[in-house]
Design a protein around this motif. Structure first.
Motif, mmCIF file in Angstrom:
data_model
loop_
_atom_site.group_PDB
_atom_site.id
_atom_site.type_symbol
_atom_site.label_atom_id
_atom_site.label_comp_id
_atom_site.label_asym_id
_atom_site.label_seq_id
_atom_site.Cartn_x
_atom_site.Cartn_y
_atom_site.Cartn_z
ATOM 1 N N GLY A 129 0.817 -1.203 0.000
ATOM 2 C CA GLY A 129 0.000 0.000 0.000
ATOM 3 C C GLY A 129 0.852 1.255 0.000
ATOM 4 O O GLY A 129 0.627 2.185 -0.785
ATOM 5 N N LEU A 130 1.852 1.297 0.877
ATOM 6 C CA LEU A 130 2.748 2.451 0.904
ATOM 7 C C LEU A 130 3.565 2.538 -0.383
ATOM 8 O O LEU A 130 3.841 3.632 -0.884
ATOM 9 C CB LEU A 130 3.668 2.367 2.124
ATOM 10 C CG LEU A 130 2.973 2.569 3.480
ATOM 11 C CD1 LEU A 130 3.915 2.255 4.624
ATOM 12 C CD2 LEU A 130 2.446 3.995 3.603
ATOM 13 N N ALA A 131 3.951 1.382 -0.934
ATOM 14 C CA ALA A 131 4.658 1.385 -2.223
ATOM 15 C C ALA A 131 3.765 1.957 -3.313
ATOM 16 O O ALA A 131 4.223 2.717 -4.185
ATOM 17 C CB ALA A 131 5.097 -0.031 -2.584
ATOM 18 N N GLY A 132 2.461 1.623 -3.267
ATOM 19 C CA GLY A 132 1.522 2.149 -4.249
ATOM 20 C C GLY A 132 1.347 3.649 -4.131
ATOM 21 O O GLY A 132 1.186 4.353 -5.136
ATOM 22 N N GLY A 136 3.500 4.518 -7.232
ATOM 23 C CA GLY A 136 2.453 4.343 -8.230
ATOM 24 C C GLY A 136 1.776 3.000 -8.077
ATOM 25 O O GLY A 136 2.235 2.125 -7.350
ATOM 26 N N ARG A 137 0.637 2.828 -8.760
ATOM 27 C CA ARG A 137 -0.167 1.614 -8.601
ATOM 28 C C ARG A 137 0.371 0.447 -9.426
ATOM 29 O O ARG A 137 0.082 -0.708 -9.130
ATOM 30 C CB ARG A 137 -1.618 1.874 -9.029
ATOM 31 C CG ARG A 137 -2.215 3.197 -8.617
ATOM 32 C CD ARG A 137 -2.261 3.406 -7.120
ATOM 33 N NE ARG A 137 -3.030 4.605 -6.794
ATOM 34 C CZ ARG A 137 -2.832 5.334 -5.724
ATOM 35 N NH1 ARG A 137 -1.881 5.022 -4.866
ATOM 36 N NH2 ARG A 137 -3.574 6.396 -5.503
ATOM 37 N N LYS A 138 1.132 0.749 -10.495
ATOM 38 C CA LYS A 138 1.423 -0.264 -11.498
ATOM 39 C C LYS A 138 2.364 -1.361 -11.022
ATOM 40 O O LYS A 138 1.969 -2.522 -10.879
ATOM 41 C CB LYS A 138 2.001 0.399 -12.749
ATOM 42 C CG LYS A 138 2.326 -0.593 -13.863
ATOM 43 C CD LYS A 138 2.816 0.116 -15.112
ATOM 44 C CE LYS A 138 3.116 -0.878 -16.218
ATOM 45 N NZ LYS A 138 3.540 -0.218 -17.473
ATOM 46 N N TRP A 139 3.638 -1.024 -10.777
ATOM 47 C CA TRP A 139 4.635 -2.064 -10.532
ATOM 48 C C TRP A 139 4.443 -2.799 -9.214
ATOM 49 O O TRP A 139 4.692 -4.011 -9.157
ATOM 50 C CB TRP A 139 6.046 -1.489 -10.678
ATOM 51 C CG TRP A 139 6.318 -1.131 -12.102
ATOM 52 C CD1 TRP A 139 6.422 0.117 -12.635
ATOM 53 C CD2 TRP A 139 6.448 -2.044 -13.198
ATOM 54 N NE1 TRP A 139 6.621 0.055 -13.988
ATOM 55 C CE2 TRP A 139 6.644 -1.259 -14.371
ATOM 56 C CE3 TRP A 139 6.418 -3.430 -13.315
ATOM 57 C CZ2 TRP A 139 6.813 -1.828 -15.627
ATOM 58 C CZ3 TRP A 139 6.577 -4.001 -14.561
ATOM 59 C CH2 TRP A 139 6.783 -3.216 -15.702
ATOM 60 N N PRO A 140 3.995 -2.128 -8.136
ATOM 61 C CA PRO A 140 3.674 -2.920 -6.939
ATOM 62 C C PRO A 140 2.622 -3.995 -7.209
ATOM 63 O O PRO A 140 2.730 -5.116 -6.711
ATOM 64 C CB PRO A 140 3.152 -1.863 -5.955
ATOM 65 C CG PRO A 140 3.878 -0.610 -6.352
ATOM 66 C CD PRO A 140 3.940 -0.673 -7.842
ATOM 67 N N GLY A 176 -2.084 -9.688 0.953
ATOM 68 C CA GLY A 176 -2.539 -8.465 1.614
ATOM 69 C C GLY A 176 -2.327 -7.208 0.802
ATOM 70 O O GLY A 176 -2.982 -6.185 1.047
ATOM 71 N N GLY A 177 -1.421 -7.249 -0.168
ATOM 72 C CA GLY A 177 -1.132 -6.039 -0.927
ATOM 73 C C GLY A 177 -2.080 -5.762 -2.067
ATOM 74 O O GLY A 177 -2.010 -4.691 -2.688
ATOM 75 N N PRO A 403 -6.763 11.884 1.340
ATOM 76 C CA PRO A 403 -6.771 11.778 -0.127
ATOM 77 C C PRO A 403 -5.494 11.227 -0.751
ATOM 78 O O PRO A 403 -5.559 10.502 -1.747
ATOM 79 C CB PRO A 403 -7.021 13.225 -0.565
ATOM 80 C CG PRO A 403 -7.783 13.827 0.555
ATOM 81 C CD PRO A 403 -7.222 13.206 1.796
ATOM 82 N N ALA A 404 -4.322 11.558 -0.205
ATOM 83 C CA ALA A 404 -3.066 11.123 -0.827
ATOM 84 C C ALA A 404 -2.657 9.713 -0.403
ATOM 85 O O ALA A 404 -1.636 9.208 -0.867
ATOM 86 C CB ALA A 404 -1.945 12.096 -0.492
ATOM 87 N N PHE A 405 -3.444 9.082 0.468
ATOM 88 C CA PHE A 405 -3.083 7.755 0.987
ATOM 89 C C PHE A 405 -4.206 6.756 0.706
ATOM 90 O O PHE A 405 -4.515 5.905 1.533
ATOM 91 C CB PHE A 405 -2.790 7.841 2.487
ATOM 92 C CG PHE A 405 -1.576 8.644 2.822
ATOM 93 C CD1 PHE A 405 -0.327 8.051 2.926
ATOM 94 C CD2 PHE A 405 -1.665 10.018 3.017
ATOM 95 C CE1 PHE A 405 0.801 8.793 3.219
ATOM 96 C CE2 PHE A 405 -0.545 10.773 3.321
ATOM 97 C CZ PHE A 405 0.695 10.171 3.419
ATOM 98 N N ARG A 406 -4.787 6.834 -0.495
ATOM 99 C CA ARG A 406 -5.932 5.985 -0.819
ATOM 100 C C ARG A 406 -5.535 4.580 -1.216
ATOM 101 O O ARG A 406 -6.398 3.742 -1.474
ATOM 102 C CB ARG A 406 -6.769 6.624 -1.937
ATOM 103 C CG ARG A 406 -7.439 7.908 -1.509
ATOM 104 C CD ARG A 406 -8.473 8.356 -2.514
ATOM 105 N NE ARG A 406 -8.049 8.160 -3.884
ATOM 106 C CZ ARG A 406 -7.249 8.983 -4.549
ATOM 107 N NH1 ARG A 406 -6.753 10.042 -3.943
ATOM 108 N NH2 ARG A 406 -6.933 8.737 -5.804
#
Length: 515
Positions: A129-132, A136-140, A176-177, A403-406
């Motif tokens: 989640g923190l990596a996302g 970004g959402r893609k590579w995680p 979980g991710g 908002p920045a931690f969705r």
């Protein structure tokens, strides 16, 4: 929070309460008021609170049309990721009987693997989640899904029960991710008035994954070693989604942030803002964890042992139990979609409360019938309301999140709730196997029905109370917020995210038009 012209005809309301008890009292009163209490900011930065009537439900087709081709592609990939995640999990839960025979362990022993998986998912939710949120959402997601598939294959080659438990524990870390990145990617570009409908559809990726797993179990038959074939299918789904995600671009939020020149102001900026967010939002975090704990108990208690219940207490064969399970989760897909859509008009909290209370009323019709047809029908309607409450959750968590931690906030609160509820299947199995009731043929059988029924009533009432006393931020705008760590959030973080991102509303021919 909304930005409108200074003049408004809406009735003024008391300000949003601050503090736990004042918020609970205000939330309880607001539950019985049809209009929604909204904080409005005008063009001069002045704020006031007013009552706004919910907009009527729109034709679903017109809501679908508001999503662009790219929005649909992102939504579908998020849905598929969540479906694969559910298939991976239920590949084990619906084959508890097979695995107990394969490893020569009791069914309660096998559910230890479910407990370990749920227990460790919160660690993966935090990491991915923190990596996302940072990268970004893609590579995680790509890494996450491919590793999940490889761990499904590793499960197949686990020669001992100890190896089986070890692999399933590691599996839980990566499982979980998925949730946080999947729902963030799928919903962050949805138009505001389409969120409820799309949230309901998205959440049912979980139920759809269950249906696919049940169909796979039905297709391979009841042989002991056929569980491996189901796990091969699960591995293919997870790896396939990971590979598909490679060919799609990064989230629009991160692309636009890069174009605007938003870059991390310092190597530790992301972690500084994360720490500050947690200090400011710890009460909201705890509330969401409590809500998600109840809801995870709700779904796992009402479904994980249901196939075992039909095989043992109701004495259905593997094919009949699999068909009934498939129809049960079809009801979940329908209910989650419909009630998620209705929540856009009826309200997020009201929808959850009503669905939970109706499911309580349905308990006798859920566990008392005999035969495949009756159990299929009662299971369909029970899961209609169980997953109807769940259908609201993806967008409800997104709207309650900073908002920045969705990606990290919903995923982490969801998976911590999963962790706390992780013993649910084991508890149900242990209690059920310690108490006997009369089965269809008059012989003694484990008391799965009464145990699941009593537990589900308690849990549903807990959900109703928690949702009734909690906050709601339906319609909150968050699409234009820059990623965490860019330095643009520091002030908002330090102020505890008291100010939402404005929702711009222009007056055109006397009507509101959202931009």
């Amino acid at each position: 929070m909304s930005t409108i012209e200074p003049v408004t005809r809406n009735e003024p309301a008391d300000p949003i309460a601050k503090g736990i008890l004042p918020t609970a009292r205000q939330s309880w009163r607001d539950l019985f008021i049809w209009k929604q209490r909204v904080v409005v900011t005008n063009d001069f930065g002045e704020t006031h609170t007013e009552w706004q009537a919910p907009e009527p439900l729109k034709n679903p087709i017109s809501l679908f049309a508001q999503l662009s081709t790219r929005d649909w592609l992102f939504f579908i990939v998020g849905f598929l990721a969540w479906t694969a995640d559910a298939f991976d999990f239920h590949a084990l839960s619906i084959q508890t009987v097979k695995l107990s025979k394969y490893y020569h362990k009791s069914k309660t022993d096998i559910t230890t693997a479910i407990t370990l998986t749920l227990l460790l998912r919160s660690v993966g939710a935090a990491f991915f989640g923190l990596a996302g949120d940072k990268f970004g959402r893609k590579w995680p997601m790509v890494i996450n899904m491919i590793v999940l598939g490889l761990l499904q294959i590793a499960t197949i080659y686990s020669s001992s029960f100890q190896q089986f438990l070890a692999v399933r524990s590691l599996f839980g870390l990566f499982m979980g991710g998925v949730y946080g990145n999947a729902i963030a990617m799928a919903l962050e570009h949805c138009p505001v008035n389409a969120r409820g409908l799309m949230s309901g559809i998205l959440q049912q990726g979980y139920s759809f994954g269950y249906v696919l797993a049940a169909c796979a179990n039905l297709g391979v038959g009841g042989g002991i070693e056929t569980w491996k074939t189901v796990f091969w299918i699960a591995a293919g789904l997870s790896i396939g989604v990971g590979v598909i995600r490679i060919f799609f671009p990064e989230s629009k939020q991160f692309i636009e942030a890069k174009k605007a020149g938003h870059k991390a102001v310092a190597p530790g900026a992301f972690w500084k803002e994360t720490e500050a967010m947690m200090r400011a939002e710890w009460k909201m975090c705890i509330y969401c964890i409590i809500l998600m704990t109840w809801l995870n108990y709700y779904s796992h208690t009402s479904q994980d042992s249901y196939t075992t219940f039909m095989l043992t207490q109701k004495e259905l064969n593997n094919a009949a139990a699999s068909r009934a399970s498939s129809l049960m989760k079809t009801g979940a897909c329908v209910g989650g979609t419909i009630l998620g859509y209705v929540s856009q008009w009826f309200g997020r909290r009201r929808t959850i409360v009503v669905a939970a209370l109706i499911s309580c009323i349905m308990i006798p019709a859920w566990i008392l019938p005999q035969g495949e047809r009756n159990l299929s029908a009662s299971g369909f309607f029970m899961q209609f309301f169980v997953q109807g409450a769940w259908g609201v959750i993806p967008i409800h968590l997104n709207e309650l999140s900073p908002p920045a931690f969705r990606s990290s906030f919903p995923g982490l609160t969801y998976q911590i709730g999963n962790m706390i509820s992780s013993p649910s299947a084991q508890i149900v199995n242990a209690i059920s196997e310690s108490i006997n009731v009369k089965a269809v043929d008059g012989k003694d059988a484990p008391a799965y029905g009464p145990v699941m029924g009593i537990a589900t009533v308690i849990i549903a009432l807990g959900i109703a109370v928690t949702a009734a006393l909690g906050p709601e931020k339906k319609g909150r705008k968050f699409e234009t917020v820059a990623p965490a760590g860019t330095g643009t959030l520091t002030k908002d973080v330090e102020e505890g995210f008291e100010k939402d991102v404005p929702e711009t509303i222009e007056m055109v021919d006397g009507k509101k038009r959202e931009n």
